[in-house]
Design a protein around this motif. Structure first.
Motif, PDB file in Angstrom:
ATOM      1  N   PRO A 112       0.799  -8.241 -31.616  1.00 35.04           N
ATOM      2  CA  PRO A 112       0.434  -7.724 -30.293  1.00 35.04           C
ATOM      3  C   PRO A 112      -1.071  -7.494 -30.189  1.00 35.04           C
ATOM      4  N   LEU A 113      -1.632  -7.849 -29.065  1.00 32.16           N
ATOM      5  CA  LEU A 113      -3.050  -7.652 -28.787  1.00 32.16           C
ATOM      6  C   LEU A 113      -3.176  -6.940 -27.448  1.00 32.16           C
ATOM      7  N   ASP A 114      -4.135  -6.056 -27.327  1.00 34.64           N
ATOM      8  CA  ASP A 114      -4.357  -5.376 -26.050  1.00 34.64           C
ATOM      9  C   ASP A 114      -5.832  -5.064 -25.900  1.00 34.64           C
ATOM     10  N   GLY A 115      -6.205  -4.760 -24.688  1.00 28.56           N
ATOM     11  CA  GLY A 115      -7.598  -4.442 -24.435  1.00 28.56           C
ATOM     12  C   GLY A 115      -7.785  -3.955 -23.006  1.00 28.56           C
ATOM     13  N   THR A 116      -9.012  -3.628 -22.688  1.00 26.84           N
ATOM     14  CA  THR A 116      -9.346  -3.072 -21.374  1.00 26.84           C
ATOM     15  C   THR A 116     -10.612  -3.729 -20.839  1.00 26.84           C
ATOM     16  N   VAL A 117     -10.593  -4.067 -19.572  1.00 29.96           N
ATOM     17  CA  VAL A 117     -11.769  -4.595 -18.867  1.00 29.96           C
ATOM     18  C   VAL A 117     -12.057  -3.662 -17.695  1.00 29.96           C
ATOM     19  N   VAL A 118     -13.297  -3.238 -17.570  1.00 27.37           N
ATOM     20  CA  VAL A 118     -13.701  -2.321 -16.498  1.00 27.37           C
ATOM     21  C   VAL A 118     -14.794  -2.993 -15.675  1.00 27.37           C
ATOM     22  N   PHE A 119     -14.630  -3.009 -14.369  1.00 26.52           N
ATOM     23  CA  PHE A 119     -15.650  -3.574 -13.488  1.00 26.52           C
ATOM     24  C   PHE A 119     -15.675  -2.786 -12.175  1.00 26.52           C
ATOM     25  N   ALA A 120     -16.716  -3.023 -11.409  1.00 29.94           N
ATOM     26  CA  ALA A 120     -16.875  -2.338 -10.122  1.00 29.94           C
ATOM     27  C   ALA A 120     -16.941  -3.378  -9.003  1.00 29.94           C
ATOM     28  N   VAL A 121     -16.586  -2.959  -7.807  1.00 28.43           N
ATOM     29  CA  VAL A 121     -16.665  -3.815  -6.625  1.00 28.43           C
ATOM     30  C   VAL A 121     -17.539  -3.111  -5.591  1.00 28.43           C
ATOM     31  N   THR A 122     -18.457  -3.859  -5.002  1.00 27.83           N
ATOM     32  CA  THR A 122     -19.311  -3.292  -3.962  1.00 27.83           C
ATOM     33  C   THR A 122     -19.525  -4.333  -2.864  1.00 27.83           C
ATOM     34  N   GLY A 123     -19.877  -3.872  -1.669  1.00 23.18           N
ATOM     35  CA  GLY A 123     -20.129  -4.782  -0.563  1.00 23.18           C
ATOM     36  C   GLY A 123     -18.885  -5.351   0.060  1.00 23.18           C
ATOM     37  N   ALA A 124     -17.729  -4.777  -0.267  1.00 26.78           N
ATOM     38  CA  ALA A 124     -16.475  -5.247   0.319  1.00 26.78           C
ATOM     39  C   ALA A 124     -16.063  -4.298   1.428  1.00 26.78           C
ATOM     40  N   ALA A 125     -15.383  -4.810   2.409  1.00 22.60           N
ATOM     41  CA  ALA A 125     -14.922  -3.953   3.504  1.00 22.60           C
ATOM     42  C   ALA A 125     -13.939  -2.944   2.956  1.00 22.60           C
ATOM     43  N   PRO A 126     -14.123  -1.679   3.251  1.00 22.18           N
ATOM     44  CA  PRO A 126     -13.186  -0.671   2.735  1.00 22.18           C
ATOM     45  C   PRO A 126     -11.822  -0.823   3.367  1.00 22.18           C
ATOM     46  N   ALA A 127     -10.858  -0.322   2.673  1.00 29.36           N
ATOM     47  CA  ALA A 127      -9.499  -0.348   3.222  1.00 29.36           C
ATOM     48  C   ALA A 127      -9.455   0.454   4.510  1.00 29.36           C
ATOM     49  N   GLN A 128      -8.565   0.068   5.427  1.00 41.03           N
ATOM     50  CA  GLN A 128      -8.472   0.742   6.739  1.00 41.03           C
ATOM     51  C   GLN A 128      -8.157   2.215   6.556  1.00 41.03           C
ATOM     52  N   GLU A 129      -8.970   3.023   7.199  1.00 39.84           N
ATOM     53  CA  GLU A 129      -8.775   4.462   7.082  1.00 39.84           C
ATOM     54  C   GLU A 129      -7.485   4.870   7.780  1.00 39.84           C
ATOM     55  N   PRO A 130      -6.724   5.764   7.219  1.00 42.14           N
ATOM     56  CA  PRO A 130      -5.499   6.217   7.881  1.00 42.14           C
ATOM     57  C   PRO A 130      -5.832   6.978   9.157  1.00 42.14           C
ATOM     58  N   ALA A 131      -4.972   6.899  10.154  1.00 41.73           N
ATOM     59  CA  ALA A 131      -5.185   7.594  11.442  1.00 41.73           C
ATOM     60  C   ALA A 131      -5.198   9.089  11.232  1.00 41.73           C
ATOM     61  N   GLU A 132      -6.048   9.740  12.046  1.00 38.44           N
ATOM     62  CA  GLU A 132      -6.138  11.191  11.955  1.00 38.44           C
ATOM     63  C   GLU A 132      -4.815  11.818  12.407  1.00 38.44           C
ATOM     64  N   PRO A 133      -4.308  12.774  11.717  1.00 37.91           N
ATOM     65  CA  PRO A 133      -3.044  13.404  12.104  1.00 37.91           C
ATOM     66  C   PRO A 133      -3.210  14.209  13.390  1.00 37.91           C
ATOM     67  N   ASP A 134      -2.171  14.232  14.181  1.00 39.65           N
ATOM     68  CA  ASP A 134      -2.153  15.022  15.421  1.00 39.65           C
ATOM     69  C   ASP A 134      -2.204  16.497  15.066  1.00 39.65           C
ATOM     70  N   ALA A 135      -3.032  17.222  15.807  1.00 40.34           N
ATOM     71  CA  ALA A 135      -3.196  18.653  15.503  1.00 40.34           C
ATOM     72  C   ALA A 135      -1.907  19.423  15.645  1.00 40.34           C
ATOM     73  N   SER A 136      -1.002  18.892  16.542  1.00 42.57           N
ATOM     74  CA  SER A 136       0.251  19.617  16.755  1.00 42.57           C
ATOM     75  C   SER A 136       1.246  19.404  15.617  1.00 42.57           C
ATOM     76  N   GLU A 137       0.963  18.373  14.825  1.00 43.86           N
ATOM     77  CA  GLU A 137       1.899  18.097  13.724  1.00 43.86           C
ATOM     78  C   GLU A 137       1.632  19.032  12.560  1.00 43.86           C
ATOM     79  N   GLU A 138       2.699  19.308  11.868  1.00 45.54           N
ATOM     80  CA  GLU A 138       2.571  20.135  10.678  1.00 45.54           C
ATOM     81  C   GLU A 138       1.843  19.336   9.595  1.00 45.54           C
ATOM     82  N   PRO A 139       0.902  19.946   8.910  1.00 43.58           N
ATOM     83  CA  PRO A 139       0.211  19.220   7.827  1.00 43.58           C
ATOM     84  C   PRO A 139       1.190  18.904   6.694  1.00 43.58           C
TER      85      PRO A 139
END
Length: 459
Positions: A112-139
């Motif tokens: 068995p062999l294993d390992g880890t690769v770490v990298f960063a991503v920049t300049g990409a469009a961020p994921a769509q922000e979730p809609a703001e919750p309605d104030a009348s809704e329970e948090p």
């Protein structure tokens, strides 16, 4: 006896044909490249992670797991280019943030062999922000404060279990190796050293051979169980599933463990009271040895024929040395227990000749294997594998020094004419004590060897 020799000769010929027909390898199995590369920063969204290995690999478990700023990222893993490339494709392209890729595969030889690769991503469009919750809704209720801690604790438990299983696997591998060395060396000792009156001790040697066969037979399933836990990354419950057991037997592992189990069983059942009647034990020792050679690094480095030939030579010479030392102690202990004269003169001189040749072959073959396995000399002190190898060499040097003292000091005392029974008895006691010390150090050598066989050269 003639029939046994014919059978052994035929088996050796078949073994050579089997090894000669195995596929050649020309490099170590390791991660060659990663896209995105480890430590790099990708500009724009990343649609796939590509891992390229130097030799074909077998995916283990999930094979590739990607973790991003928001946790685990679901990916689809595919394999291409004759098994040398793994591609992890996320459902959505990876956007800005840091990502960790954990991969887990098996080499062609099953390691068995294993390992880890770490990298960063920049300049990409961020994921769509979730809609703001309605104030009348329970948090939404916040997660319990100890939820993350619970996951971390579970992961730590898995890591602990995997680490413990890796130790058990290597100890079991050492037990199999010890059984093969002592069984094969014991049979050689009975055939080459015990002659004339010393043949009276053949049953004692064959009884010891039978016991080490039992040790190896118990160790094989223990090794499989521990390997399954390692492959399952410490998840005990997942280790016993059919898929995990299949992963644990990937590559040459099924063949290796099958040969070792069959060999150990043949040694256990076939060791009789006479050498001629123990032909099945001889076959078993050869099967055990074959399983050990195929379990080493001979499948991951080349030229294949040279590495296998050197590995076989190294194993045979080590068996003659290790098994002979153990059997000298066993025979002298049995003679002392039966109140028989130790009469160790011929015993010591015959084994000294066998041991001298074996030590020379062990050294030469060991150097040749090291040259073939390592990419560069600096790996001896830059990697844990190299440091363990140096430690093994140091312990072997201590054993060789004890053997040299036995050969040049104790054996001449046993052979010197004109000395009384008391002096001969004292010299024989020195021979027995030295054999005991050598055996203890050789156990350490076998443990270090088992670690080297199971570890990657690049650790």
């Amino acid at each position: 006896m003639t029939r046994a020799r014919t059978l052994v000769g035929g088996f050796l010929l078949a073994l050579l044909l089997l090894l000669a027909g195995a596929g050649p390898a020309s490099a170590h199995t390791k991660l060659d490249t990663a896209e995105p590369a480890d430590g790099s920063t990708a500009q724009g969204p990343v649609e796939e992670v590509v891992l390229t290995y130097t030799l074909p690999v077998t995916p283990l478990g999930e094979a590739v797991e990607v973790t991003g700023p928001d946790g685990a990222v679901p990916v689809e893993v595919t394999q291409s280019d004759d098994g040398t490339v793994l591609t992890a494709t996320p459902a959505e392209p990876l956007t800005d943030g840091e990502y960790t890729v954990d991969w887990n595969v098996a080499a062609e030889d099953g390691h068995p062999l294993d390992g880890t690769v770490v990298f960063a991503v920049t300049g990409a469009a961020p994921a769509q922000e979730p809609a703001e919750p309605d104030a009348s809704e329970e948090p939404s209720p916040e997660p319990a404060p100890d939820a993350d801690a619970g996951v971390t604790a579970a992961e730590e438990d898995d890591e602990t279990a995997a680490g413990f299983a890796a130790v058990v696997s290597r100890l079991a591998g050492a037990a199999v190796l010890w059984g093969a060395l002592v069984a094969g060396g014991g049979l050689l000792f009975a055939a080459l050293v015990l002659r004339g009156r010393d043949r009276e001790d053949v049953p004692t040697v064959l009884t010891a051979v039978r016991w080490v066969g039992l040790l190896a037979l118990v160790a094989v399933p223990l090794r499989l169980a521990a390997r399954a836990v390692v492959v399952a990354q410490g998840e005990i419950s997942a280790a016993w599933t059919p898929s995990a057991l299949r992963d644990a037997l990937t590559g040459d592992t099924a063949l290796v463990l099958g040969l070792q189990a069959a060999g150990a069983l043949a040694v256990l059942v076939g060791a009789r009271r006479t050498l001629a009647g123990s032909w099945l034990a001889v076959v078993g020792a050869l099967l055990l040895g074959t399983g050990i050679v195929l379990d080493g690094h001979s499948r991951s480095v080349g030229p294949h024929w040279l590495v296998v030939t050197t590995d076989v030579t190294h194993l045979l010479a080590a068996a003659a040395w290790v098994g002979g030392v153990v059997m000298v102690g066993v025979v002298l202990r049995r003679r002392r227990r039966d109140a028989r004269p130790l009469d160790a003169g011929l015993l010591g001189s015959r084994f000294a000749v066998l041991a001298t040749g074996s030590i020379a072959l062990v050294g030469l073959a060991g150097v040749a294997l090291t040259v073939e396995i390592l990419d560069r000399p600096s790996q001896l002190w830059e990697t844990s594998w190299g440091l363990f190898l140096l430690a093994k060499v140091a312990v072997v040097a201590v054993v060789a020094a004890i053997g040299a003292y036995q050969h040049f000091r104790v054996v001449p005392l046993l052979q010197a004419p004109g000395h009384g029974a008391r002096r001969a008895h004292k010299a024989a006691s020195l021979l027995q004590r030295g054999a005991g010390h050598e055996t203890g150090f050789m156990v350490v050598v076998v443990l270090l060897t088992a670690w080297l066989v199971a570890a990657s050269v690049h650790d």
